[in-house]
Enzyme design. Sequence first.
Site, PDB file in Angstrom:
ATOM      1  N   ASP A  33      29.131 -22.684 -29.251  1.00  0.00           N
ATOM      2  CA  ASP A  33      30.530 -23.168 -29.336  1.00  0.00           C
ATOM      3  C   ASP A  33      30.644 -23.787 -30.809  1.00  0.00           C
ATOM      4  OD1 ASP A  33      33.233 -24.122 -29.723  1.00  0.00           O
ATOM      5  OD2 ASP A  33      33.223 -24.929 -27.397  1.00  0.00           O
ATOM      6  N   LYS A  93      50.531 -15.102 -25.466  1.00  0.00           N
ATOM      7  CA  LYS A  93      51.429 -15.626 -24.628  1.00  0.00           C
ATOM      8  C   LYS A  93      51.660 -17.094 -25.062  1.00  0.00           C
ATOM      9  CE  LYS A  93      50.364 -12.837 -20.487  1.00  0.00           C
ATOM     10  NZ  LYS A  93      49.728 -12.700 -19.314  1.00  0.00           N
ATOM     11  N   ASP A 110      41.044 -15.111 -31.889  1.00  0.00           N
ATOM     12  CA  ASP A 110      41.717 -14.781 -30.404  1.00  0.00           C
ATOM     13  C   ASP A 110      43.147 -15.285 -30.778  1.00  0.00           C
ATOM     14  OD1 ASP A 110      43.136 -14.213 -28.097  1.00  0.00           O
ATOM     15  OD2 ASP A 110      41.140 -14.245 -27.208  1.00  0.00           O
ATOM     16  N   GLU A 133      30.592 -19.616 -40.482  1.00  0.00           N
ATOM     17  CA  GLU A 133      31.500 -18.657 -40.176  1.00  0.00           C
ATOM     18  C   GLU A 133      31.737 -18.818 -38.514  1.00  0.00           C
ATOM     19  OE1 GLU A 133      32.485 -13.827 -39.830  1.00  0.00           O
ATOM     20  OE2 GLU A 133      30.619 -14.356 -40.554  1.00  0.00           O
ATOM     21  N   LYS A 139      37.080  -1.906 -38.826  1.00  0.00           N
ATOM     22  CA  LYS A 139      37.549  -0.729 -38.428  1.00  0.00           C
ATOM     23  C   LYS A 139      39.104  -0.860 -37.705  1.00  0.00           C
ATOM     24  CE  LYS A 139      34.812  -0.892 -34.115  1.00  0.00           C
ATOM     25  NZ  LYS A 139      33.709  -0.119 -33.242  1.00  0.00           N
ATOM     26  N   PHE A 140      39.171  -1.915 -36.942  1.00  0.00           N
ATOM     27  CA  PHE A 140      40.526  -2.351 -36.220  1.00  0.00           C
ATOM     28  C   PHE A 140      41.452  -2.678 -37.166  1.00  0.00           C
ATOM     29  CE2 PHE A 140      36.827  -3.783 -33.557  1.00  0.00           C
ATOM     30  CZ  PHE A 140      37.195  -2.995 -32.326  1.00  0.00           C
ATOM     31  N   GLU A 141      41.204  -3.258 -38.447  1.00  0.00           N
ATOM     32  CA  GLU A 141      41.898  -3.515 -39.357  1.00  0.00           C
ATOM     33  C   GLU A 141      42.502  -2.117 -40.136  1.00  0.00           C
ATOM     34  OE1 GLU A 141      42.351  -6.579 -43.438  1.00  0.00           O
ATOM     35  OE2 GLU A 141      40.446  -6.519 -42.115  1.00  0.00           O
ATOM     36  N   GLU A 159      28.264 -17.835 -32.707  1.00  0.00           N
ATOM     37  CA  GLU A 159      29.129 -16.792 -32.038  1.00  0.00           C
ATOM     38  C   GLU A 159      28.603 -16.994 -30.523  1.00  0.00           C
ATOM     39  OE1 GLU A 159      31.258 -14.613 -30.250  1.00  0.00           O
ATOM     40  OE2 GLU A 159      31.605 -14.383 -32.377  1.00  0.00           O
TER      41      GLU A 159
END
Length: 243
Positions: free
Chosen positions: A124, A151, A147, A72, A223-225, A97
């Site tokens: 990384d 832009k 992410d 992951e 929760k964001f989804e 992570e």
Amino acid sequence: MTDPRHAHPRPGPAEGTHLRQIKTYVLRAGRMGPGQERALEVLGPQFLLPYTPGQTFDAAAAFGRVAPLILEIGFGMGDATAHIAAVRPGDNFLCCEVHEPGVGALLKRIGEQGLGNIRILAHDAVEVVDHMLAEASLDGIHIFFPDPWHKKKHHKRRLIQPPLVARLATRLRPGGILHCATDWQPYAEQMRDVLGAEPLLVNTAADRADGFAPKPDYRPLTKFENRGLRLGHGVWDLVFRRV
């Protein structure tokens, strides 16, 4: 207290190593709660692994068993990771992570839920792939909500790019699955195009008009989804198989 940023110092690059200049993440400021700090201190020695460039990762030694290995990349605060590890106890999960609060949060969940099939590399993930993982060593790769770098001038920072996808594909065993998810449609479309152009991967949703896969049952709604879905925002899953 064990600190994943300092417990295993990052060695300098070997002579002739190409330095990857463009980072696909930024280190966000964030404070750890006492529960996360306690989990890092108590559980870190057991579940945190060192970054060892040039030394091929030994999954059997790290997990104490032989089982399908899932990488992951970027687990955030570890909610989905812990859920998936719980519903797939027969798989081993190697989770990368760089954000310390997220590492502490996942360790806390490991302790609360008694999860033995997770190991964490606080490093990384691209460097882990390049310098620790052998070809055909993975049964799956999960990349959830990377992410999107909205832009246009920042699109070069997006994780899903042809060179990395080519390397990820070689780390998968034949039949292995690369599963990505995003809530940003332009990035979803770029992911689909980049993954679709990799000759070692085949889209499992090729028979669908848009090329996106139904959400696999094992991936929970974050929760964001959930909030985004209530607001009418979409989420796109891409599931590709190594040929």
